[in-house]
Each structure stands twice: as C-alpha cells, then as structure tokens.
Design an enzyme around this catalytic site. Structure first.
Site, PDB file in Angstrom:
ATOM      1  NE  ARG A  34      29.172 -14.335  16.525  1.00 25.61           N
ATOM      2  CZ  ARG A  34      27.911 -14.509  16.965  1.00 25.61           C
ATOM      3  NH1 ARG A  34      26.902 -14.639  16.123  1.00 25.61           N
ATOM      4  NH2 ARG A  34      27.650 -14.536  18.250  1.00 25.61           N
ATOM      5  CB  SER A  78      34.418 -13.153  20.382  1.00 22.06           C
ATOM      6  OG  SER A  78      33.712 -13.150  21.590  1.00 22.06           O
ATOM      7  CD  GLU A 102      32.911 -13.656  16.546  1.00 19.37           C
ATOM      8  OE1 GLU A 102      32.838 -14.704  17.224  1.00 19.37           O
ATOM      9  OE2 GLU A 102      32.233 -12.646  16.792  1.00 19.37           O
TER      10      GLU A 102
END
Ligand SMILES: Cc1cc2nc3c(=O)[nH]c(=O)nc-3n(C[C@H](O)[C@H](O)[C@H](O)COP(=O)(O)OP(=O)(O)OC[C@H]3O[C@@H](n4cnc5c(N)ncnc54)[C@H](O)[C@@H]3O)c2cc1C
Length: 289
Positions: A163, A212, A282
């Site tokens: 990420r 998320s 995230e």
C-alpha cells in the site's frame, strides 16, 4: 472552461462524501495550465494535495487550507503501445483500464476491475487484491513537480511496498505505462467477472466508504482483529462499521468527518488493548478540523 474554484466543497469528490472546502480547487486540464498557475502563485506558500477519485481519502470537516489539484478529463485516456503494453492517463479509472486491457486481450489487469480509484491513486497506494497489485504490471510513469519539471521514472527507480511506494510526495503523476500478457479475451473477461463477484460477496456495495480503513498487519487480517475486539457494533454520530466487512467504515448519511475519524481512533485503541496489535491506517486523512 472553468478550472479554478474557490472554497470548493471537497465532499463532492470523495467516496465518504465528506469534508469541508478547499481554499483553491484546481481541475487540471493540461501541463501548460499547471505551469501558468504555479507561476502566478510563486510568492505564496500554499500546501498542495493531489486528489484522484477520492476512494481512499477522508477530508476533514475544516477542509483544506491550500490547493487541491485534481486531474481533469484530458488525463483520462487509454492507448495501446504494443500487443501487451498500454499507456493510461493518471485520472483514468481502474475499471476502465481493466476493460481496455481485456478488450485488447491483455491479461494481468483483471484485478483493477474491482478497485474504484484512478490509476494515479493505484500507483500511490500500490493498490491490489486477491494476490495481485499494480507494482507487478507497472513499467514506467511520467510526473510533474511543483516547479513544473517533467520526469519519467521506470520500474527499477521506484520501490513499491504494501500500500505504498517511495516516490517523492511532491510529484503529480500524469501517465503510467502498464504491461500484461497476451491472452484469450474470453478467459480475461471470465476472470474479471469472477473477481467482481467475489468482492460483492465479501464487501458492502452502494455505501459511502473508502474501503479498507486499516492496512492488514503481517499475516493478519485487520477485519478479523476488529471483530475479535468486539468493535463491529461501535458507532459515533453517523459513522459505523460495515457488518459485512469490519474493516470498512461507513458514513450512514449523517456523519461528519470527525465522526469517522473518532471511530477510527476508538477502534484502533480497542484493538490494541484487546490484541496488542497496533493497526496502521490505509486511508489518507487530509485537511484541518
Ligand atoms: C468500495 C471500495 C473498495 C476498495 N477496494 C480496494 C482493493 O481491493 N484494493 C485496494 O488496494 N484498494 C481498495 N480500495 C481503496 C482505493 O480504491 C484505492 O486505494 C485506490 O487506488 C485509490 O485511488 P484514488 O484515485 O481514489 O485515490 P485518492 O483517494 O484520490 O488518493 C489516494 C492517494 O493517492 C494520491 N494520488 C492520487 N492521484 C494522484 C496523482 N495523479 N499523482 C500523485 N498522487 C496521486 C493522493 O494524493 C493520495 O495520497 C477500495 C475502496 C473502496 C471505496
């Protein structure tokens, strides 16, 4: 065409539908326009934020005291470069890129059909699902910085990780070259469908969310830790947690950004107390309260 807006509501440009105004909102249509704009504001020390499709961004209620740059339609395009390589504008939606690759019988980009962001956002987040991520199909990209300098970065010049990547944060990604594998169109389309259906089974649809909220810690699933810590029913104001996927936080329609942010910190604290795992965000939280 109007490209510069003052006090533009950021709630129109993100998946939570939240956030106060941007002092200046710049819908960028060309590199020349950006250069001109930068020259005009040379003496002002503005903060900048680059916005993609806003599917991973929570803007705070106080908005953004600076310039938000969003690439306009001119940066949304797909171009075939060779039998298995494509160039795409950074504002192009991932789904459109996946469909284009599929149309040209290029495999390897199917997973992009279930990520709701833009290619610029996907590069920044090294987005992916079901064992795939954009770094695996990435060849090179073109950027411009806030001095108007254009640069190209190839695969070996960027380090991608879970990420994220190590690109400097003051770069606007303009276009990206992606490479897949020549394959059978029908097989590609079947895989796209399979992945989209898998997502629908496990994640909520038609809700105001940024996907998320936390990254998965090594060898663990954030949603499982949230469930295990008995956070699933937690609510603050109009913010709650999806019962279908506990790592998806929701604006039920009446939430303020602060409700979502406070819920995030409450869950993070509870998970740490119950499991000893410190969850990392995230989603990006941008702006002032
Ligand atoms: C329903 C749902 C499902 C999701 N599923 C997944 C999933 O399966 N896998 C996954 O990885 N993510 C998933 N996400 C999260 C999100 O879609 C991805 O992170 C996506 O790649 C973000 O792209 P964006 O254009 O919306 O980025 P934004 O939210 O607009 O921005 C994200 C970051 O990218 C930067 N950025 C965006 N464009 C540029 C540019 N042109 N130049 C420089 N920087 C830029 C921003 O500054 C910011 O730091 C999901 C989100 C939702 C709402």
């Amino acid at each position: 065409m109007k490209t510069i807006y003052q006090n533009e509501k950021l709630s129109k440009y993100n998946w939570f539908n939240l956030g106060g105004p941007a002092k200046i909102f710049f819908k960028l249509q060309s590199v020349d326009e950006l250069k001109k704009f930068l020259k005009n504001i040379e003496d002002k020390k503005y903060n900048f934020h680059i916005l993609g499709a806003g599917s991973n961004t929570l803007f705070r209620d106080g908005g953004f005291d600076g310039v938000v740059i969003k690439l306009g339609n001119n940066f949304s395009y797909t171009k075939l470069l060779s039998e298995n390589e494509i160039e795409v504008g950074a504002a192009t939606l991932d789904k459109k890129v996946s469909d284009f690759a599929s149309e040209k019988s290029i495999a390897g980009l199917e997973f992009l059909s279930c990520i709701p962001g833009s290619i610029g956002g996907a590069i920044c987040m090294n987005s992916g699902c079901y064992g795939e991520e954009i770094s695996k199909i990435f060849c090179s990209l073109k950027t411009i910085n806030f001095e108007g300098k254009i640069e190209t970065y190839t695969k070996d010049q960027i380090k991608f990780f879970y990420r994220g990547n190590n690109l400097k944060k003051d770069l606007i990604i303009l276009s990206v070259i992606l490479k897949g594998v020549k394959s059978d169109k029908q097989k590609i389309q079947q895989k796209q469908k399979k992945l989209i259906n898998k997502k629908k089974e496990t994640q909520p649809t038609r809700v105001k969310t940024c996907g998320s909220t936390f990254k998965n810690p090594k060898n663990k699933k954030a949603w499982k830790l949230i469930k295990l810590s008995e956070c699933s029913d937690m609510k603050i104001g109009g913010a709650s947690i999806s019962q279908k996927h506990n790592n998806f936080f929701l604006n039920n329609g009446s939430a303020k950004s602060s409700d979502i942010e406070n819920l995030i910190y409450k869950v993070k604290e509870r998970v740490y107390k119950k499991t000893g795992t410190n969850l990392d965000l995230e989603i990006k939280i941008i702006g002032k309260n």
